[in-house]
Structures are given as structure tokens and as C-alpha cells.
Design an enzyme around this catalytic site. Structure first.
Site, PDB file in Angstrom:
ATOM      1  CG  HIS A 238      -1.964   1.066   1.194  1.00 63.10           C
ATOM      2  ND1 HIS A 238      -1.686   2.402   1.380  1.00 63.10           N
ATOM      3  CD2 HIS A 238      -3.297   0.982   0.969  1.00 63.10           C
ATOM      4  CE1 HIS A 238      -2.816   3.101   1.280  1.00 63.10           C
ATOM      5  NE2 HIS A 238      -3.800   2.256   1.028  1.00 63.10           N
ATOM      6  CB  CYS A 276      -4.301   3.405  -2.423  1.00 62.69           C
ATOM      7  SG  CYS A 276      -5.365   4.460  -1.414  1.00 62.69           S
ATOM      8  CG  HIS A 303      -7.381   0.582  -1.202  1.00 59.99           C
ATOM      9  ND1 HIS A 303      -6.596   0.880  -0.112  1.00 59.99           N
ATOM     10  CD2 HIS A 303      -7.673  -0.738  -1.101  1.00 59.99           C
ATOM     11  CE1 HIS A 303      -6.416  -0.216   0.615  1.00 59.99           C
ATOM     12  NE2 HIS A 303      -7.052  -1.207   0.026  1.00 59.99           N
ATOM     13  CG  ASP A 361      -9.885   3.312   1.185  1.00 58.98           C
ATOM     14  OD1 ASP A 361     -10.374   2.940   2.263  1.00 58.98           O
ATOM     15  OD2 ASP A 361      -8.670   3.500   1.018  1.00 58.98           O
ATOM     16  CG  HIS A 362     -10.552   6.451   3.617  1.00 60.87           C
ATOM     17  ND1 HIS A 362      -9.403   7.176   3.752  1.00 60.87           N
ATOM     18  CD2 HIS A 362     -10.285   5.239   4.183  1.00 60.87           C
ATOM     19  CE1 HIS A 362      -8.471   6.457   4.360  1.00 60.87           C
ATOM     20  NE2 HIS A 362      -9.002   5.260   4.633  1.00 60.87           N
ATOM     21  CE1 TYR A 378     -11.908   1.188   5.338  1.00 63.99           C
ATOM     22  CE2 TYR A 378     -10.919   2.529   7.059  1.00 63.99           C
ATOM     23  CZ  TYR A 378     -10.806   1.837   5.874  1.00 63.99           C
ATOM     24  OH  TYR A 378      -9.616   1.802   5.209  1.00 63.99           O
TER      25      TYR A 378
END
Length: 401
Positions: A238, A276, A303, A361-362, A378
Site C-alpha cells: 500500500h 490506492c 482502493h 475506500d474512506h 469506514y
């Protein structure tokens, strides 16, 4: 792409049934209860698999598709003599995961901290809340609260001056909130730092610069990637979040050049990337669509999220917030199109694994989740919205191709 969401285990306030109803077929999870560096046993892995698959006979089936994360012990990052023990443990965990059919493993190599933010509840124009990073606020934490030795050298004088002025006006509640945000442990881990323990962790990196951390990363990947390749396991690092040095710590997975250097250090397909778009997209010099094309064969996990850089007047300062998934600075259409084309390439080449696991994501905290306690980034509904938008974008792209 295989549609997944992250799930932090039995303590996660978002239940597995929510992931089903969001349209997921894969679960991204980890065994947070096991101390970092210890072996993940076959029994512990199978226990988590059984939990995820418990209702598969009644409902749409779910499967554990990605480990996020199998953490890398700090001794490995620091290149200490005991790293050999922890690398051996890591290899054993990979063998056990492969034995249980889990073949995609995400990890990171960020020293001390994982992702960093200064606000976990930043209000958006529509009233939802998200994550934000403000360089000046981070400087307040570093210079005025932590008071890290030598920290002044890491900030432009104008930023340091602004931080001290801001600190002089802050309430105790505001400084406590900023401290708790920066020192927050990983979701699901239950860990948070104190000032003393945090500074002690930072001090252990005083003699480790950019070149040393890179070599420690390359040593680690050379030790584990060949085994992963033999096991059919895909390792995917990541990127740094944010992609820049923080608190005097080097960050070595922030740019396209960093990733290319990592792949060159151990040129086996198992040495791959978690792509990501939020982490990499914070930097304007990262060409995300181009990176998706150039690194396509080494992207093992994705992501998808968008960040928005905010205008700042201070030299060298960076402020950004988590935007809606289809807005912000990420050209999500171009990125998803490149990923879909990579999947089509794999299919045409007859590769065994063609679908890339993806998770939104997020997501923003919104609607009913505004009144609930959730892990930052999340909550269920914001990620549901993001996944729905991304699935629609992917379908449109596939039909156009």
C-alpha cells in the site's frame, strides 16, 4: 473487478450482511487480534473464514478475498538483527494463508504510523462528514504538542510561525482532539499511542534515512516474494498516506519512481501493488491513469477513492480532504477504464486470475450513520454510495468497450 469492502472482524459495527446488501462478493479483513510479528495459524485463519462464510448457505455468498493487512514488524522496517525471526514468521503466515486459499495479501512499509489525518469529522457542503489533512494543523501537533526535537527544520518558517500562532488560540478541547486524531491507532487494532511511547518510537528511526528504509524494504521483499510466487500468493504494498515524509520519518512508496524501484529490486510478479488512488492522488505529480496502465500487470488490489487538494497560501503546505468517489482530483473514469482494460488483457492472455479485487475506500459518514459510532472512513452508507457509483462507472466502461 471483484467488488469488496473492508471488514474489521467481529467488533466491526458494520455487519457482514451489510456487505452482502451493498453488492459485495469479497471481504477484505485481517486478524487484528494477533500481535504484529506473530504467526497467523491455520486455525485462526480458518476461524475467520468460517465466520465470513457462516450464512453462505442462506444468502449471497461471501468469501475472504484479500488480507488487509498482514503487518510488517517494526524490526524489519528498522533492519534490526531480530528481523530474521519476524521474516520467518511472515513466511509461515503466508504458507498458512495459501493453505487456506487466501491468495492476496496487502501490507505497507510506513514507519510507526499508518495513514495520518488531522480531522476525522470534517463537514462537507452536503452535511456529511469525512477525513481531512491540514499541514498547518499537523505542524501544531508536531511543534507545539509533541515538541519533537529538531521538528522546526521540517517546516517552512512561515508554516512554523502560523502553527505557533494557531496553537496560542486553541482551547484544551481542540488540542486534545488534534492529539487524539494524530495518535489514533489503526481501525480494528484497538491501539493508540501516548506522547511518550510515540516519541520513543520516532527516536528509534533517528539513524534511518530514505536510503536505509528503502534497503530494508527491498531486503524484506526479496526474502518473501519468491516464496509468495511459489505459493501463488500476490503481495501488494500500500502506498504512503499521505505520500510525503512526516515527523522526520522517510516515506518510500509515494511516487511512480518509488514503485518502479521496488519492482526492479525484486522482479517477480508476486511483488505487486495495492493501487490506492486516494493515497497516490494527493500528489499532483502522480499520473494515476498512466500508472494504472504502466503497472497494470503488478496491480493485485485496488482502493478507489478521491481526494481533493485545497488551495493554501503557506509555502510547502498541503491540505486535502476525502471527496466523493467520483469527484475530487482523481480522474476516476480514466483510472477505472485503465483497470478494466488490464482485466481484459489478462483474459485475452489466458491468465488464471483476471478479476482485480476492488474496494471503495474512506466513505463519508452520512444519513443514519451520522448518529452512529463507526471507524473513521469506514461507515456503511458512505461506502455503499461509493461502491454503487463505482459499479455503475465500471459497467458503463465495460459496455462502451
Amino acid at each position: 473487478m471483484q467488488h469488496t469492502m473492508r471488514w474489521f472482524g467481529p467488533a466491526d459495527p458494520v455487519p457482514l450482511m451489510t456487505l452482502r446488501q451493498a453488492g459485495c462478493t469479497g471481504v477484505v479483513t485481517a486478524l487484528h487480534q494477533i500481535p504484529v510479528g506473530d504467526v497467523w495459524s491455520v486455525d485462526a485463519i480458518q476461524e475467520r473464514i468460517a465466520l465470513i462464510e457462516a450464512d453462505n448457505d442462506r444468502y449471497c455468498p461471501l468469501h475472504w478475498s484479500v488480507v488487509e493487512s498482514l503487518p510488517v514488524h517494526e524490526a524489519i522496517k528498522k533492519g534490526l538483527p531480530e528481523r530474521d525471526l519476524y521474516i520467518d514468521n511472515y513466511r509461515t503466515s503466508l504458507r498458512n494463508l495459501a493453505q487456506c486459499g487466501i491468495k492476496t495479501v496487502c501490507y505497507n512499509f510506513m514507519p510507526v504510523l499508518d495513514w495520518s489525518r488531522t480531522n476525522l469529522s470534517y463537514e462537507m457542503p452536503d452535511g456529511s462528514r469525512g477525513l481531512r489533512f491540514v499541514w498547518e494543523d499537523f505542524a501544531v501537533f508536531d511543534l507545539c504538542l509533541l515538541r519533537r526535537p529538531g521538528a522546526e527544520a521540517d517546516y517552512d518558517p512561515a508554516v512554523a510561525e502560523a502553527a505557533h500562532r494557531q496553537y496560542a488560540t486553541m482551547t484544551e478541547e481542540a488540542t486534545t482532539g488534534l492529539t487524539n486524531t494524530v495518535l489514533l491507532g489503526l481501525p480494528g487494532s484497538g491501539e493508540a499511542f501516548s506522547f511518550d511511547s510515540f516519541q520513543a518510537r520516532l527516536d528509534e528511526y533517528n539513524a534511518i534515512g530514505d536510503a536505509q528504509l528503502r534497503e530494508h524494504l527491498y531486503h524484506f521483499i526479496r526474502e518473501v516474494a519468491p516464496l509468495a510466487q511459489a505459493l501463488g500468493v500476490r503481495l501488494c504494498i500500500h502506498p504512503d498516506d499521505p505520500p510525503m515524509p512526516l515527523l522526520g520519518l522517510p516515506r518510500v512508496v509515494s511516487t511512480e519512481a518509488d514503485i518502479a524501484q521496488l519492482f526492479a529490486a525484486c522482479d517477480v510478479p508476486a511483488n505487486g501493488l495495492t493501487f490506492c488512488t486516494g493515497s497516490l492522488g494527493v500528489r499532483a505529480d502522480n499520473d494515476l491513469a498512466g500508472m494504472a496502465e504502466r503497472f497494470g500487470s503488478r496491480i493485485h488490489f485496488v482502493h478507489l477513492r478521491a481526494t481533493k487538494r485545497e488551495p493554501v497560501n503557506l509555502p510547502g503546505a498541503l491540505t486535502f480532504h476525502e471527496a466523493d468517489h467520483l469527484t475530487g482530483d482523481v480522474d476516476m473514469y480514466a483510472v477505472v477504464r485503465a483497470l478494466v482494460r488490464e482485466e481484459l488483457r489478462r483474459a485475452e492472455a489466458g491468465e488464471e486470475l483476471t478479476d482485480i479485487p476492488m474496494r471503495p475506500d474512506h466513505g463519508h459518514q452520512m444519513l443514519d450513520d451520522l448518529t452512529k459510532t463507526t471507524y473513521p472512513g469506514y461507515s456503511a452508507i458512505g461506502r455503499l454510495r461509493g461502491l454503487a457509483e463505482l459499479r455503475g462507472l465500471e459497467m458503463g466502461i465495460r459496455m462502451s468497450l
